[in-house]
Design an enzyme around this catalytic site. Structure first.
Site, PDB file in Angstrom:
ATOM      1  N   LEU A  58       0.832  -1.202   0.000  1.00 18.94           N
ATOM      2  CA  LEU A  58       0.000   0.000   0.000  1.00 18.94           C
ATOM      3  C   LEU A  58       0.874   1.264   0.000  1.00 18.94           C
ATOM      4  CD1 LEU A  58      -3.045   0.563   2.404  1.00 18.94           C
ATOM      5  CD2 LEU A  58      -2.110   2.158   0.753  1.00 18.94           C
ATOM      6  N   ALA A  59       1.371   1.638  -1.161  1.00 20.81           N
ATOM      7  CA  ALA A  59       2.241   2.815  -1.246  1.00 20.81           C
ATOM      8  C   ALA A  59       2.311   3.274  -2.691  1.00 20.81           C
ATOM      9  CB  ALA A  59       3.634   2.468  -0.722  1.00 20.81           C
ATOM     10  N   GLU A  60       1.715   4.406  -2.960  1.00 17.67           N
ATOM     11  CA  GLU A  60       1.602   4.879  -4.342  1.00 17.67           C
ATOM     12  C   GLU A  60       2.944   5.305  -4.921  1.00 17.67           C
ATOM     13  OE1 GLU A  60      -0.498   5.599  -1.944  1.00 17.67           O
ATOM     14  OE2 GLU A  60      -2.382   4.742  -2.659  1.00 17.67           O
ATOM     15  N   GLN A  82      -5.829   3.863  -6.982  1.00 15.06           N
ATOM     16  CA  GLN A  82      -7.168   3.379  -6.618  1.00 15.06           C
ATOM     17  C   GLN A  82      -8.255   4.448  -6.759  1.00 15.06           C
ATOM     18  OE1 GLN A  82      -8.047   1.380  -2.602  1.00 15.06           O
ATOM     19  NE2 GLN A  82      -7.659  -0.294  -4.013  1.00 15.06           N
ATOM     20  N   PHE A  83      -7.954   5.658  -6.324  1.00  9.39           N
ATOM     21  CA  PHE A  83      -8.884   6.788  -6.473  1.00  9.39           C
ATOM     22  C   PHE A  83      -8.050   8.037  -6.740  1.00  9.39           C
ATOM     23  CE2 PHE A  83     -11.759   4.002  -4.177  1.00  9.39           C
ATOM     24  CZ  PHE A  83     -13.012   4.344  -4.644  1.00  9.39           C
ATOM     25  N   GLY A  85      -7.900  10.910  -5.438  1.00  6.46           N
ATOM     26  CA  GLY A  85      -7.294  11.609  -4.299  1.00  6.46           C
ATOM     27  C   GLY A  85      -6.072  10.916  -3.739  1.00  6.46           C
ATOM     28  N   TYR A  88      -1.579  11.662  -5.057  1.00  7.95           N
ATOM     29  CA  TYR A  88      -0.597  12.657  -4.597  1.00  7.95           C
ATOM     30  C   TYR A  88       0.641  12.086  -3.920  1.00  7.95           C
ATOM     31  CZ  TYR A  88      -4.419  15.753  -5.840  1.00  7.95           C
ATOM     32  OH  TYR A  88      -5.406  16.396  -6.523  1.00  7.95           O
ATOM     33  N   PRO A  89       0.544  10.989  -3.165  1.00  9.43           N
ATOM     34  CA  PRO A  89       1.803  10.445  -2.622  1.00  9.43           C
ATOM     35  C   PRO A  89       2.778  10.045  -3.733  1.00  9.43           C
ATOM     36  CG  PRO A  89      -0.082   9.494  -1.465  1.00  9.43           C
ATOM     37  CD  PRO A  89      -0.627  10.277  -2.635  1.00  9.43           C
ATOM     38  N   HIS A 129     -12.328  10.907  -2.714  1.00  5.24           N
ATOM     39  CA  HIS A 129     -12.727   9.889  -3.695  1.00  5.24           C
ATOM     40  C   HIS A 129     -13.466  10.489  -4.890  1.00  5.24           C
ATOM     41  CE1 HIS A 129     -11.952   7.379  -0.175  1.00  5.24           C
ATOM     42  NE2 HIS A 129     -12.010   6.303  -0.923  1.00  5.24           N
TER      43      HIS A 129
HETATM   44  C1  LIG Z   1      -3.045   6.959   0.087  1.00  2.00           C
HETATM   45  C2  LIG Z   1      -4.192   6.003  -0.018  1.00  2.00           C
HETATM   46  N1  LIG Z   1      -4.131   5.008  -0.898  1.00  2.00           N
HETATM   47  C3  LIG Z   1      -5.156   4.146  -1.040  1.00  2.00           C
HETATM   48  C4  LIG Z   1      -6.279   4.276  -0.273  1.00  2.00           C
HETATM   49  C5  LIG Z   1      -7.460   3.310  -0.454  1.00  2.00           C
HETATM   50  N2  LIG Z   1      -7.598   2.455   0.712  1.00  2.00           N
HETATM   51  C6  LIG Z   1      -8.459   2.735   1.697  1.00  2.00           C
HETATM   52  S1  LIG Z   1      -8.341   1.689   2.973  1.00  2.00           S
HETATM   53  C7  LIG Z   1      -7.138   0.795   2.210  1.00  2.00           C
HETATM   54  C8  LIG Z   1      -6.527  -0.378   2.920  1.00  2.00           C
HETATM   55  C9  LIG Z   1      -5.975  -0.002   4.244  1.00  2.00           C
HETATM   56  O1  LIG Z   1      -5.470  -1.110   4.902  1.00  2.00           O
HETATM   57  P1  LIG Z   1      -4.930  -1.010   6.390  1.00  2.00           P
HETATM   58  O2  LIG Z   1      -3.936   0.095   6.487  1.00  2.00           O
HETATM   59  O3  LIG Z   1      -4.466  -2.353   6.780  1.00  2.00           O
HETATM   60  O4  LIG Z   1      -6.171  -0.582   7.269  1.00  2.00           O
HETATM   61  P2  LIG Z   1      -7.559  -1.340   7.455  1.00  2.00           P
HETATM   62  O5  LIG Z   1      -8.462  -0.884   6.373  1.00  2.00           O
HETATM   63  O6  LIG Z   1      -7.277  -2.797   7.418  1.00  2.00           O
HETATM   64  O7  LIG Z   1      -8.080  -0.899   8.770  1.00  2.00           O
HETATM   65  C10 LIG Z   1      -6.846   1.332   0.966  1.00  2.00           C
HETATM   66  C11 LIG Z   1      -5.862   0.781   0.015  1.00  2.00           C
HETATM   67  C12 LIG Z   1      -6.313   5.346   0.635  1.00  2.00           C
HETATM   68  N3  LIG Z   1      -7.368   5.573   1.435  1.00  2.00           N
HETATM   69  N4  LIG Z   1      -5.262   6.188   0.755  1.00  2.00           N
END
Ligand SMILES: Cc1ncc(C[n+]2csc(CCOP(=O)(O)OP(=O)(O)O)c2C)c(N)n1
Ligand SMILES: Cc1ncc(C[n+]2csc(CCOP(=O)(O)OP(=O)(O)O)c2C)c(N)n1
Ligand SMILES: [Mg+2]
Ligand SMILES: [Mg+2]
Lengths: 328, 374, 328, 374
Positions: A58-60, A82-83, A85, A88-89, A129
């Site tokens: 999870l890292a853009e 994914q969306f 917003g 930006y990272p 979003h």
């Molecule tokens: C910078 C960013 N990238 C992608 C997303 C989309 N997104 C929302 S929740 C999520 C998963 C998060 O997983 P985790 O950190 O384990 O938290 P959990 O939802 O399990 O509580 C993603 C990819 C986001 N909100 N922000």
């Protein structure tokens, strides 16, 4: 010809690009097993394997930065953000690396990368979003920026973008993913289709020119229909490419109509409408009966979704801007 | 900052010492002692020439021939040791200070100078040398390296057992860079995909004016512990140890065992760049202490003491260095400026009509100055 | 009144802001012991201590993200980004957090933060050290964006920006830091000075309006002088504030002159000139004898410094654009 | 994913166990056993009510009253245990899933619902509850927390020895978030400035469809090793252990000993959000295994078996939960939509003329629809 949604058309386009070129990779959060939160990549990991459809951490910035390295190694990464917003990272990697590497190396290194971004509002989502960040990318030399407005274009344009040796930011109007179906010719030859970086007259008209792209094209077509019922003929142009801008058809149209409105969901201030206004004002100075007017969203952050319909330019706001061009 | 444990194979006094895990075993044809001496003399020669590139370039900046120069003074062993550990098929991603690695990869120092003179942004085609372009935005290249390594994996060039094919990637970065999000994301991705990449951190103790303790309160090589791959600290002023440790890490990567973080513990003996004035933020005693650990002096002492090189040999090398210096001075001044018209053509592979138009306008505008002849 | 450079004026302004309000903090890379790579914060850590002048780890997102937290705790952080090209790693924190927190919380949380960015080219630097990213920030609702063009303004504006309860992106024309000195009134009352978010006519004229900001103001003043020698009277307006835009003086001027050129170092495409063109074309439609023309840099990445003078709009290019407005 | 070592004080079967480093010692008036029972009953009540908030909200989303809901099902112990460990003056920075922490901080669940309904972006004033607003951009809040903690330091509220004054900050984030640059930069800054902040990672095993092994190949609490501060893994389904471990970490921060990473090892028993379908990417057996470790069931077993609560008490609590559910259902439907005109006024503290103009145009435009009466 098959009737399909934009989501299916993009999926089919991605599939064909992957079949045609083994160097094409898909990367992003949840694009594999899940098929993406919008299901645009559905079934592709199953069919092409984890080496070609990568579920990323999870890292853009990591997604785009590793895609740069993969591109240097000869791959053609198609990255999903994914969306809107959440792009930006990765902004630094996009504007300082992806956009500049070809220029930096005097052409020695190419960046045949596509960054897919679902964008725009109207889906009742929480903050971040529903954004329309396209102008920032279009302002950045080295990137090409396109957006589709319908399934047929989506199918062809995503393949053309992947085939492009330049990096392409590919904006997808998310609120249309699963709405209206349209005919898509899955056998279409890419070379026979309209070139990627061109705009298109999608409805001819004679009284006023209405320029739009992405999700606003549908709104503008409806506006043109409503106006026709009242006897006003609106020509609608789908920009499709935001950088480079293909304003030839717009100029041609404005020379006939003398009036023009540019519509987009993005903030009006410094949005695409500003650039279209500047260029058209310069190039069609003597043809304009009225200044180029803009129907964008307001210059505030995107509001809570319960009032997003007030915020987004809709059919009425577009027609209001059209009316105003007749007040000059 | 104290003398934490690190891998050392040659002391500052020029004595070779043993290490339980690492030994200096260069790739040599026969593997006998004579070959080893040849390799060490080669490393010494590299360091001397690279230092000469550095001092000449600093002088060229002073004379206005370069806009800026980032000195590597003091980091020759870290760069030459690691650079020479690379196999031809390996790929290296540098920061902006890896002139020594560029040298090892065969990049002409004049190509490096084009950047600092302002005649080019990149200077060379990475594919030609398996050496990426200098990266100015701190840390960005560590992700590129990780992605490139993921590409190597996909090409099936990891763990084949064929030393000519198995490929590793190395990326350089500084102690300051270790704080950037990108570098830590590179650690995450490399670990997650088990990418064949070596993270080579030259901890030269300073990030411009910030001491390395501002970035980390524990030794930097331990950062790897947080991401689940090994980290090792090496005496960055010991070219034999830098060679051995980097080679082992690269080999590990090639075999499919994933990333390693190597911290080369060294010292930026010069200013950050030619515009910097380090007396504003650090004590001269510190520099004096590090001078005693000079990476070149210790190899000279070893070669001399062990009779592997004599005054003649050193004399010939000095001449070679002088020749190189001369070539750089002359070559630098002769570097061509870029053609402004090129910039319009090099933005995209496929030129846009917009830029073609701007190019034409530019050409016409300039022609209007150069007179009616145009 | 003291004669000083822009660098000294900003330093004096920062010092006074810190004296006046103990909540003001400075943060950034090398801002402490070194006093910043441009010496703008010179001597301030020595006098105000490490708690108020923080040498940060090397991470821009970290700088801005922690500044957000400090602001939430009641501090007024003034963050230095070392060079324009290094603001992008912090872009997410700036556009998704700094810009939006006040709006998100319906005003409950304020972000009285200043982000200082040395910007622009002309200093013979390597890549990423000469950029003009202001339009991207001006496009972002929730931020205010200003830039100074001379020491007297620099001294006052930096204090006004720090006093502002809204986040301000403060662009400093780096090539002027250590060039011409000018009189600065160190006793000046902030409230007596021109308000921060206003533009200023810096040279009156009657034939054509020339709009600039930051480093281009000096170029435009010289251009006006050169034009005067040839009998053409140029009015020069320093925008000072890029968001909000204070176009009142520009409109007033254009109504008199009928001609206008906007000059900036940033890429022309979607630069500030586009927005000025769009608004002025709309508001002064009947006064314009020619379209709004732009003299910006080309739409390519910043080139190697040996040819940057060809790239940047200079006196001649500005005058060329002025000439072109008379061709309509 | 195996049963790695973690701090556990109450087993899934409801038996209390000892741990060499941690004990459940709540802040109670007298400190005697009766008080402790009261506290445990309180924690149980919190968890039951918080779960009710969750199930009601899920239902409200199904009925179209909410646009979206992020369930906390399964994470009640991690949230209530850590939330109740906070002193009033402490400050918490949540993600978007910390409904249980919001509850502990006194935020009305209806305020939380405003976000998910789309009536507000934030829902509450952080200063009123010492509880930050939900943060949707993954990881961003960890830097805010670190900065806030640096502010606390500057306010002189660390290490004073006065329990009413010494202040700590906690920030929540997920296993997925651990990969973001921002989170790692927060570790760097917190370590560098020794900020009084606790990093509380709820490792619920999933980041939407990505298993936690995609983010880290070693247990996540070990990430702290790379940055030079302690990390500890706690059974995230054990409310007593979560309370104890968080409390110790907060205390450490308050005393001036800097950051700690707490990994609450738990499980997202529901979908990622109401739009997610976890059957597409995970096995139902996994969920079944975790159901046996339910955070609420084990406390109920303990309370029952040890006679600290009887059927009557549980019955009263059920009624309380029903009342809460009722209040949420009614209250949610009654939540007011925002006034569109407000959006123009809330962008800046000092309104701009531009926005005032857009506001007026908006008002006039809408008045033109509502007819001549306007
Ligand atoms: C910078 C960013 N990238 C992608 C997303 C989309 N997104 C929302 S929740 C999520 C998963 C998060 O997983 P985790 O950190 O384990 O938290 P959990 O939802 O399990 O509580 C993603 C990819 C986001 N909100 N922000
Ligand atoms: C993203 C970014 N921020 C800031 C800078 C400015 N800058 C150039 S070098 C440097 C210090 C780098 O220190 P380190 O990583 O230790 O490498 P060293 O210079 O010591 O080799 C800084 C802050 C930059 N180039 N990129
Ligand atoms: Mg360093
Ligand atoms: Mg998770």
């Amino acid at each position: 010809m098959t009737k399909m949604t934009l989501a299916k058309a993009l999926n089919a386009g991605l599939r064909r690009a992957m079949e045609d070129d083994p160097k094409v990779l898909l990367m992003g959060e949840d694009v594999g097993k899940l098929g993406g939160v919008f299901r645009i990549t559905e079934g592709l990991q199953k069919d092409f394997g984890e080496d070609r459809v990568l579920d990323s951490p999870l890292a853009e910035s990591g997604i785009i930065g590793t895609a740069v390295g993969l591109a240097m190694r000869g791959y053609r990464p198609v990255c999903e953000i994914q969306f809107d917003g959440f792009v930006y990272p990765a902004y630094d990697q996009i504007v300082s690396q992806v956009a500049k590497i070809h220029f930096r190396t005097r052409g020695a290194v190419r960046m045949p990368m596509v960054i897919r971004i679902p964008y725009g509002g109207g889906i009742g989502a929480v903050e971040h979003h529903s954004e329309s960040p396209e102008a920032q990318f279009a302002h950045t030399p080295g990137l090409k920026v396109v957006t589709c407005s319908n399934p047929a274009d989506g199918y062809v344009m995503i393949q053309q973008a992947i085939a492009s040796d330049d990096p392409v930011i590919f904006f997808e109007p998310k609120r249309q993913y699963h709405s209206d179906k349209a005919e898509v010719d899955e056998g279409a030859e890419l070379t026979a289709a309209a070139p990627l970086f061109t705009s298109k007259v999608v409805r001819p008209g004679s009284d006023v020119t209405l320029v739009a792209y992405g999700p606003m094209v549908k709104t503008c077509l409806k506006a043109a229909e409503a106006a026709a019922a009242e006897g006003r003929s609106i020509e609608v142009i789908d920009l499709r490419s935001l950088s480079p801008l293909d304003l030839g058809p717009v100029e041609e149209s404005v020379r006939r109509t003398g009036r023009i409105v540019v519509a987009h969901e993005a903030h009006t201030n410094l949005g695409m409408g500003a650039e279209v206004a500047a260029r058209i004002s310069e190039r069609c100075f003597y043809s304009l009966e009225a200044p180029v007017l803009r129907a964008g969203s307001y210059d505030t952050p995107y509001p809570p979704s319960r009032i997003e319909e007030d915020y987004l330019p809709d059919l009425d706001r577009v027609l209001d801007a059209v009316d105003r061009t007749f007040e000059f | 900052m104290g003398p934490v444990d690190f891998v050392q194979l040659l002391t500052p006094e020029g004595e070779r010492v043993e290490h339980p895990d690492y030994a200096f075993t260069p790739d040599t044809a026969g593997g006998d002692g004579a070959d080893e001496a040849e390799v060490i003399r080669g490393l010494y020669r590299d360091m001397v020439l690279v230092r000469r590139i550095d001092t000449e370039s600093t002088a060229l900046q002073r004379h206005g021939e370069l806009g800026l120069w980032a000195q590597l003074l003091g980091q020759e062993a870290a760069q030459v040791g690691s650079g020479r550990a690379l196999a031809p098929q390996d790929f290296a991603f540098p920061t902006y200070r890896e002139h020594g690695v560029a040298w090892c990869r065969g990049v002409d120092p004049l190509q490096v100078l084009t950047l600092w003179r302002g005649s080019a942004h990149a200077g060379w085609d990475p594919a030609e040398y398996n050496f990426g372009n200098y990266t100015v935005v701190i840390g960005a290249q560590t992700l590129h390296a990780t992605g490139y390594a993921m590409g190597v994996q996909r090409d099936g060039l990891v763990g084949t057992g064929d030393p000519e094919r198995d490929t590793a990637v190395v990326t350089y970065f500084g102690d300051g860079a270790s704080s950037q999000g990108d570098v830590n994301e590179a650690f995450v991705f490399a670990a997650s995909y088990n990418a064949p990449v070596v993270f080579l951190c030259q901890n030269n103790q300073w990030a411009i004016s910030a001491g390395s303790e501002r970035q980390s309160r524990i030794p930097l090589y331990q950062r790897a512990n947080g991401f689940g791959f090994p980290g090792v600290r090496v005496d960055g002023n010991d070219v034999l140890a830098c060679y051995a440790v980097t080679k082992a890490a690269l080999q590990r990567a090639r075999e499919g065992n994933g990333p390693t973080l190597v911290e080369a513990y060294t010292y930026r003996m010069g200013a950050h760049t030619t515009t910097d004035d380090p007396t504003r933020y650090r004590m001269s005693e510190e520099l004096e202490r590090w001078k005693l650990k000079d990476p070149i002096a210790r190899v000279r002492a070893y070669l001399t003491r062990s009779g592997l090189a004599d005054a003649d040999w050193f004399g010939v090398l000095d001449e070679e260095a002088d020749d190189l210096g001369h070539r750089l001075r002359e070559g630098c001044k002769a570097l061509a400026d870029p053609d402004p018209l090129d910039i319009f053509d090099q933005v995209y592979v496929e030129q846009t009509a917009e830029l073609a138009e701007q190019r034409d306008a530019f050409a016409a505008y300039h022609a209007s100055f150069t007179g009616a002849g145009a």
